[in-house]
Design a protein around this motif. Structure first.
Motif, PDB file in Angstrom:
ATOM      1  N   PHE A 186      71.579  45.972  35.863  1.00  0.00           N
ATOM      2  CA  PHE A 186      71.733  45.546  34.468  1.00  0.00           C
ATOM      3  C   PHE A 186      72.738  46.437  33.764  1.00  0.00           C
ATOM      4  O   PHE A 186      72.772  47.647  33.998  1.00  0.00           O
ATOM      5  N   LYS A 211      53.764  35.416  31.925  1.00  0.00           N
ATOM      6  CA  LYS A 211      52.817  35.924  32.920  1.00  0.00           C
ATOM      7  C   LYS A 211      51.472  36.329  32.323  1.00  0.00           C
ATOM      8  O   LYS A 211      50.611  36.853  33.027  1.00  0.00           O
ATOM      9  N   ASN A 256      57.760  39.326  30.328  1.00  0.00           N
ATOM     10  CA  ASN A 256      56.561  38.733  30.944  1.00  0.00           C
ATOM     11  C   ASN A 256      55.871  37.705  30.056  1.00  0.00           C
ATOM     12  O   ASN A 256      54.664  37.509  30.198  1.00  0.00           O
ATOM     13  N   THR A 261      51.253  48.618  34.454  1.00  0.00           N
ATOM     14  CA  THR A 261      50.036  47.909  34.024  1.00  0.00           C
ATOM     15  C   THR A 261      48.997  47.954  35.138  1.00  0.00           C
ATOM     16  O   THR A 261      47.810  47.941  34.882  1.00  0.00           O
ATOM     17  N   TYR A 263      59.420  54.592  42.321  1.00  0.00           N
ATOM     18  CA  TYR A 263      59.740  53.399  41.540  1.00  0.00           C
ATOM     19  C   TYR A 263      61.129  53.471  40.959  1.00  0.00           C
ATOM     20  O   TYR A 263      61.581  52.561  40.306  1.00  0.00           O
ATOM     21  N   VAL A 269      49.919  41.398  30.274  1.00  0.00           N
ATOM     22  CA  VAL A 269      51.064  42.132  30.802  1.00  0.00           C
ATOM     23  C   VAL A 269      52.340  41.916  29.984  1.00  0.00           C
ATOM     24  O   VAL A 269      53.416  42.346  30.381  1.00  0.00           O
ATOM     25  N   LYS A 281      55.163  41.700  40.632  1.00  0.00           N
ATOM     26  CA  LYS A 281      55.774  40.723  39.726  1.00  0.00           C
ATOM     27  C   LYS A 281      55.368  40.988  38.275  1.00  0.00           C
ATOM     28  O   LYS A 281      56.084  40.648  37.349  1.00  0.00           O
ATOM     29  N   LEU A 282      54.199  41.569  38.094  1.00  0.00           N
ATOM     30  CA  LEU A 282      53.740  41.845  36.735  1.00  0.00           C
ATOM     31  C   LEU A 282      54.417  43.092  36.171  1.00  0.00           C
ATOM     32  O   LEU A 282      54.782  43.137  35.002  1.00  0.00           O
ATOM     33  N   ASP A 283      54.588  44.120  37.002  1.00  0.00           N
ATOM     34  CA  ASP A 283      55.169  45.357  36.494  1.00  0.00           C
ATOM     35  C   ASP A 283      56.692  45.324  36.478  1.00  0.00           C
ATOM     36  O   ASP A 283      57.321  46.155  35.845  1.00  0.00           O
ATOM     37  N   TYR A 284      57.269  44.390  37.204  1.00  0.00           N
ATOM     38  CA  TYR A 284      58.723  44.272  37.207  1.00  0.00           C
ATOM     39  C   TYR A 284      59.094  42.858  36.790  1.00  0.00           C
ATOM     40  O   TYR A 284      59.245  41.964  37.624  1.00  0.00           O
ATOM     41  N   PRO A 285      59.233  42.658  35.470  1.00  0.00           N
ATOM     42  CA  PRO A 285      59.383  41.307  34.912  1.00  0.00           C
ATOM     43  C   PRO A 285      60.585  40.563  35.471  1.00  0.00           C
ATOM     44  O   PRO A 285      60.606  39.337  35.444  1.00  0.00           O
ATOM     45  N   GLU A 286      61.576  41.283  35.975  1.00  0.00           N
ATOM     46  CA  GLU A 286      62.769  40.578  36.444  1.00  0.00           C
ATOM     47  C   GLU A 286      62.503  39.813  37.742  1.00  0.00           C
ATOM     48  O   GLU A 286      63.301  39.003  38.163  1.00  0.00           O
ATOM     49  N   TYR A 287      61.346  40.087  38.376  1.00  0.00           N
ATOM     50  CA  TYR A 287      61.012  39.355  39.603  1.00  0.00           C
ATOM     51  C   TYR A 287      60.028  38.222  39.309  1.00  0.00           C
ATOM     52  O   TYR A 287      59.043  38.417  38.623  1.00  0.00           O
ATOM     53  N   GLU A 288      60.336  37.032  39.838  1.00  0.00           N
ATOM     54  CA  GLU A 288      59.449  35.883  39.667  1.00  0.00           C
ATOM     55  C   GLU A 288      59.059  35.370  41.047  1.00  0.00           C
ATOM     56  O   GLU A 288      59.756  35.628  42.029  1.00  0.00           O
ATOM     57  N   GLN A 329      69.554  43.917  42.274  1.00  0.00           N
ATOM     58  CA  GLN A 329      69.899  43.593  40.889  1.00  0.00           C
ATOM     59  C   GLN A 329      70.405  44.820  40.141  1.00  0.00           C
ATOM     60  O   GLN A 329      69.986  45.936  40.416  1.00  0.00           O
ATOM     61  N   LEU A 334      61.697  48.261  44.504  1.00  0.00           N
ATOM     62  CA  LEU A 334      61.680  48.127  43.057  1.00  0.00           C
ATOM     63  C   LEU A 334      62.338  49.345  42.458  1.00  0.00           C
ATOM     64  O   LEU A 334      62.181  50.440  42.950  1.00  0.00           O
ATOM     65  N   THR A 356      57.364  46.937  30.535  1.00  0.00           N
ATOM     66  CA  THR A 356      55.965  46.743  30.931  1.00  0.00           C
ATOM     67  C   THR A 356      55.196  48.047  30.884  1.00  0.00           C
ATOM     68  O   THR A 356      55.671  49.054  31.379  1.00  0.00           O
TER      69      THR A 356
END
Ligand SMILES: Nc1nc2c(ncn2[C@@H]2O[C@H](COP(=O)(O)OP(=O)(O)OP(=O)(O)O)[C@@H](O)[C@H]2O)c(=O)[nH]1
Ligand SMILES: [Mg+2]
Lengths: 451, 618
Positions: B293, B88, B85, B427, B273, B92, A169-176, B291, A449, B54
């Protein structure tokens, strides 16, 4: 490193005594001891004459070449005839040929330093070396077999899953985090904390297994405290006389019961005394009482003692042999064969009647001490945390996980991630694996991801 | 051998690594030649038209803080900026920019053209010339030789590259550009270990054929700039968010046998990734939709980049599957998605300075080292440029620590770990990310950049001003306030009122109160920039955690300060076989580095420590 020598078998008289030599000079010391130029093939046993002082004796010798030995260095073992004196003379000869005396645990230390043992295996061996009771040895061998590593690795593994989920969730901001995921994380964290706490709770038992139970013997002068210490431990450590005020200093001795060590502390009889030495002794008795896990309050027909202490207490009535056998069975109606007044004891309840002289009921007393101190759940097949470093790592992990559980609800996610990682590292200090690659691998195997 | 001309340095390749490397060298007064296969591909954004994100945002801003060009060039070409983020946590948070890829290229090309000490030449380098294990020059495919003492190889994904679309496989660089076919054998001859990696890019579609009503609008923000040198930029164009459909997934599953990855046509190792859409669907079968974009490529074209749907399926399959995306019913593909395979080196053959361990004066930077991403490339480019210049001046290399910069983490990982797929910065790779924030990049690195000589006076002055502002704010925050003065603020923020007075700093430690609330309530800090306030706010709120991290850094530093002598690890009996081999391969320069090699266990480290102790090295 210098070459060290030591007796590898317990000191004292035994059938065989093994002398172990480890280090670069081991092989040449072997040649000098045997006065022989022959080649010793590694891992082969030879029957040779060993020369020392002006004598010699037959012994089996074996050579292990580095790194294929217990310590990872060149090692020689001499299996000589048992007997303290003979072993000592062989060791003296080794010292003369350039070896130095090995310190306690030195061989294991070297094995660890040479990468032959992992930290926790080494700790297991150290525990075995220092072990006196059966239970302790079994804990040490469990460490050695990696059982602790397995238990911890299992928790660390669960934690890795949670960390991976948060890191994703931290490295992929689009996921919450969804509400469902949030409560899953909370719950899984709680499970890990519970499991670690259960493990930490075993450390109380673990400490008992490792350090034994401290038992204080207190009571008025001359009731037979020292006699009981001697009888229970089957020793002669404490001086016994019919003079009141014999014991001044604290005397200790120990016995094993159900695999656990019990350390008894005999103390000066507590009473008003003008004797300066005895006064100090009485002070020490009170101190011993404070440190004890359990108190045996000893009385006899002359002196019924009472004591106010929060510690578990067993009231012992000594010198039961002074009663007639028939009357003795009925504790409410005792008469003594001596002419002393016994009416006093008719009302005494909750005493265990023993005799230091005949040994009557001493096993029953040992059982009562065991029941009151050692948690009944102690079980030779279960695992108990006994090592101070391990206890520290686990408590630290728990503390960090509790903090993380809280920040997960109140602070930003990066902080929770940091706390979880630290907790994970704490556990890794036990298992010896804390590479961050492991977390990253988990992220990818679990989550879809992409950029 | 006859040399046409003589330079201090030659940089091969004009991608994001090459640009930073040649700028660093020439700005440090080294006479530099930049060679490139195609002048039109300078700073080409071969994949998405975006900089940052990130960890990558941190990298780009670290390059900026050291005096690099990436941030400045991003600001010149920005279409949209967003802070990712932001909810968060400061550790980050990262800035991400959509840029105009055409402007990005032209602005960077102009910068290079105007740079003193720098010449640019289109051409293919065929050979790196050495003598006695030292670089002496290069030879081009046209058989011209140029003398130089250092070479920075920054050839990106162009070495022996092939593009793959379904059955179609062709020797080609990205986007139809020529590949470089000669240099690989020269590197092999020099003993540089090579490997083959793979990556891919999605299709570009005609924006006029997209039904945007079926997508979610993603507008940009207006308060940010990438470089510390620039004023906040306005976002000009939005992005859009959409999803794949089950129909699309079914269609791809039916045609999976046509995917080169599954038919065995691709041998290179691709990054986990950045999987292709066919990969995602096969690996994560239970996910109903993914998803995607839509990112504008430039204001001067209708082409739109479809982030998330990279593929190497045959052309007709691509056309059909894209149309199964809601909103793409009538979409027209303008460039097909493709996979690309290329030669890169095993970067464990490099020192932490990015210089080859075997050839003096030969540096490597960017995707050739097995990384992926523009920012990773730029970060290595500037360090290779700096260290090449220092090599020429006989100065010790600058090696950034893992506690100092993401750049340090990146390079340490590259030269220490055996990377088995294109390496992307994340990160989670940084163990001290509360320290490596984007709001303190300049505080971490600008002084160093100034010492090195890359930081301009303008930047240095701005940095010094920032330090002064920070001090001013921090001093002001030690001011004590009594409960009456705090009452209305604390009530409003539903914080419990203290019995005795609090300093302003203590107020900020409260959960619901920020420095901005304090500034407003007490009418303070009118002349202070918001970025300074943000920085101070973070430092106060996270003080305890930052301190813990600092303790950890200090603890680990001890190991990093123990340097390893040149050892034959085979002679150390206590080491396990795997560790011996890895240590002999990688030859770590410190115990800290040895510890990070995978395959070297904690007990191996004990063996090393004991050895060093016994030999009086510690
Ligand atoms: N018959 C009998 N005599 C006992 C028994 N236990 C102890 N005695 C005697 O009681 C006397 C005192 O014994 P100790 O063991 O020295 O008593 P203590 O409580 O240690 O006395 P202080 O050290 O002086 O406080 C000795 O004469 C013992 O022989 C017992 O079980 N039966
Ligand atoms: Mg006594």
């Amino acid at each position: 490193m210098d070459t060290v020598v030591a007796l590898a078998t317990p000191p004292g008289n035994s059938g065989v005594a093994i002398i172990r030599i480890s280090g670069e000079g081991a092989y040449s010391i072997l040649q000098k001891l045997t006065k022989s130029k022959q080649k010793f093939i590694p891992r082969y046993m030879y029957l040779k004459k060993i020369y020392f002082k002006n004598a010699s004796d037959d012994a089996l010798v074996v050579f292990f070449a580095a790194p294929n030995s217990y310590t990872g260095e060149d090692v020689v073992e001499i299996h000589a005839h048992g007997g303290y004196h003979l072993a000592q003379m062989i060791i003296d000869a080794c010292l003369q040929f350039g070896a130095t005396m090995a310190g306690a645990g030195e061989f294991s230390k070297r094995a660890f330093l040479n990468g032959k043992l992992t930290l926790d295996q080494a700790e297991g061996i150290m525990d075995i070396i220092n072990a006196e009771s059966d239970m302790q040895i079994s804990m040490g061998s469990k460490l050695l077999n990696g059982q602790l590593v397995e238990i911890i690795a299992n928790q660390a593994n669960k934690l890795t899953d949670i960390i991976a989920e948060i890191e994703a969730k931290l490295d992929y901001p689009e996921y919450e985090f969804s509400a469902q995921e949030t409560s899953n994380v909370q719950q899984n964290l709680a499970f890990i904390i519970d499991d670690l706490r259960a493990l930490l709770n075993t450390s109380k038992n673990g400490q008992i297994i490792k350090n034994g139970v401290k038992v204080a013997l207190v009571g008025a002068p001359n009731v037979g405290k020292s006699s009981l210490l001697n009888a229970l431990t089957n020793t002669n450590k404490a001086i016994v006389t019919e003079i009141a005020g014999t014991t001044r200093d604290v005397i200790d001795a120990e016995y094993q019961f159900n695999g656990i060590i019990f350390r008894l502390f005999d103390t000066a009889g507590i009473h008003e005394s003008a004797d300066k030495v005895e006064q100090i002794g009485i002070e020490r008795a009170k101190q011993t009482l404070n440190d004890a896990d359990i108190v045996l309050l000893i009385s006899d027909s002359d002196n019924i003692c009472t004591l106010n202490t929060p510690k578990p207490i067993i009231k012992v009535f000594n010198k039961s042999d002074l009663y007639t056998p028939t009357q003795h069975a009925d504790t409410t109606n005792k008469t003594k064969t001596t002419n002393k007044n016994v009416a006093l004891h008719n009302t005494l309840d909750g005493y265990i009647y023993v005799s230091a002289l005949t040994g009557e009921n001493l096993d029953k007393l040992k059982q009562q001490i065991f029941d009151l101190t050692v948690n009944k759940q102690i079980d030779g097949n279960a695992f108990y945390l006994t090592n101070a470093r391990h206890i520290q790592c686990v408590s630290k992990a728990i503390e960090l996980l509790l903090q993380a559980k809280q920040t997960f609800a109140t602070t930003t996610l990066d902080i929770t991630a940091n706390l979880l990682k630290s907790a994970w590292q704490s556990l890794g200090e036990i298992t010896g694996v804390t590479s961050d690659e492991a977390i990253i691998d988990r992220i990818f195997s679990k989550f879809c991801l992409g950029k | 051998m006859e040399f046409v001309a003589s330079y201090d340095a030659v940089v091969i390749g004009s991608g994001h690594a090459g640009c930073e490397a040649c700028l660093a060298l020439s700005r440090l007064n080294k006479k530099t030649l930049l060679t490139t296969l195609n002048l039109d591909s300078i700073a080409f954004l071969a994949c998405n038209p975006s900089i940052g994100g990130t960890a990558k945002g941190q990298l780009a801003q670290e390059v900026d803080a050291l005096g690099g060009e990436m941030g400045v060039n991003t600001d010149k070409s920005v279409l949209q900026l967003r802070m990712l983020n932001s909810g968060k946590g400061p550790a980050v948070q990262s800035l991400r920019a959509q840029v105009d890829k055409i402007v990005y290229h032209t602005k960077m090309k102009q910068t290079l053209e105007h740079q003193k000490n720098l010449e640019i030449l289109q051409g293919e380098v065929a050979e790196i010339l050495t003598k006695n294990g030292k670089v002496i020059g290069i030879k081009t495919a046209l058989n011209e030789c140029f003398a130089c003492k250092v070479v920075v190889v920054a050839t990106g994904v162009y070495l022996n590259s092939s593009v793959i679309i379904g059955d179609f496989k062709k020797s080609s660089g990205p986007n139809g550009y020529e590949p470089s076919t000669l240099l690989t054998s020269s590197l092999k001859k020099l003993g540089i270990p090579l490997r083959r990696f793979k990556t891919g890019t999605p299709a570009r579609v005609d924006g006029k054929t997209i039904d945007y009503s079926k997508f979610e609008l993603q507008p940009g923000e207006n308060n940010y700039s990438f470089s510390y040198l620039d004023k906040p930029k306005k976002s000009k164009l939005p992005c859009h968010l959409g999803y794949t459909s089950t129909a699309m997934h079914d269609y791809i599953r039916q045609n999976i046998h046509l995917a080169p990855l599954y038919s065995g046509k691709i041998e290179g190792i691709g990054p986990r990734y950045c999987p292709s859409i066919e990969d995602k669907i096969m690996r994560f079968a239970d996910k109903e939709r993914h998803q995607l974009f839509l990112e504008p490529e430039s204001t001067s074209t209708d082409e739109v980049y479809v982030q998330g749907i990279s593929s190497s399926m045959p052309a007709n399959v691509q056309r059909n599957m894209y149309r199964l995306i809601p909103g793409f019913e009538n979409v027209k593909i303008m460039r097909f998605a493709y996979a690309i395979e290329y030669d890169c080196i095993n970067a464990t053959a490099l020192k932490s300075s990015l210089e080859s361990k075997s050839v003096n004066g030969l540096f490597f930077a960017g995707q050739i080292n097995g990384t992926s991403g523009y920012e990773e490339a730029a970060a290595q480019g500037i360090m290779a440029g700096i260290n090449a210049a220092r090599y020429l001046n006989n100065l010790p290399a600058v090696v950034l620590g893992r506690d100092q910069a993401y750049i340090g983490v990146l390079i340490d990982d590259l030269v220490t770990k055996n990377i088995t797929e294109p390496y992307r910065m994340m990160t989670s790779r940084a163990e001290y990310r509360l320290t490596l924030r984007q709001d303190n990049c300049d505080i971490r690195l600008t002084e160093l950049g100034h010492d090195i000589g890359l930081v301009t006076n303008k930047r240095y002055k701005l940095y010094k001003q920032k330090l002064l502002q920070i001090k001013k704010v921090t001093d002001a925050l030690s001011c004590m306030k009594n409960p009456q003065q705090l009452e209305s603020l604390f009530k409003q923020k539903s914080e419990s009122l203290p019995k005795s007075g609090l300093t302003l700093k203590e107020c900020i430690k409260r959960n619901n109160i920020t420095i901005f609330d304090i500034a407003k309530h007490f009418n303070l800090f009118k002349d202070i920039s918001p970025s300074v306030l943000e920085y101070v706010n973070t430092e106060i709120k996270y003080e305890g955690y930052i301190k813990n991290e600092q303790d950890l850094i200090n603890k680990n530093k001890k190991l990093d300060n123990i340097s390893m002598p040149n050892l034959d690890y085979n002679t150390l009996a206590g080491l396990r076989k795997e560790a011996r081999q890895k240590l002999n391969d990688i030859r770590p320069s410190t115990i800290g580095q040895a510890r990070r090699i995978d395959g070297v266990s904690p007990s191996d480290i004990n063996v090393l420590l004991v050895y060093l102790k016994l030999h009086g090295k510690i």
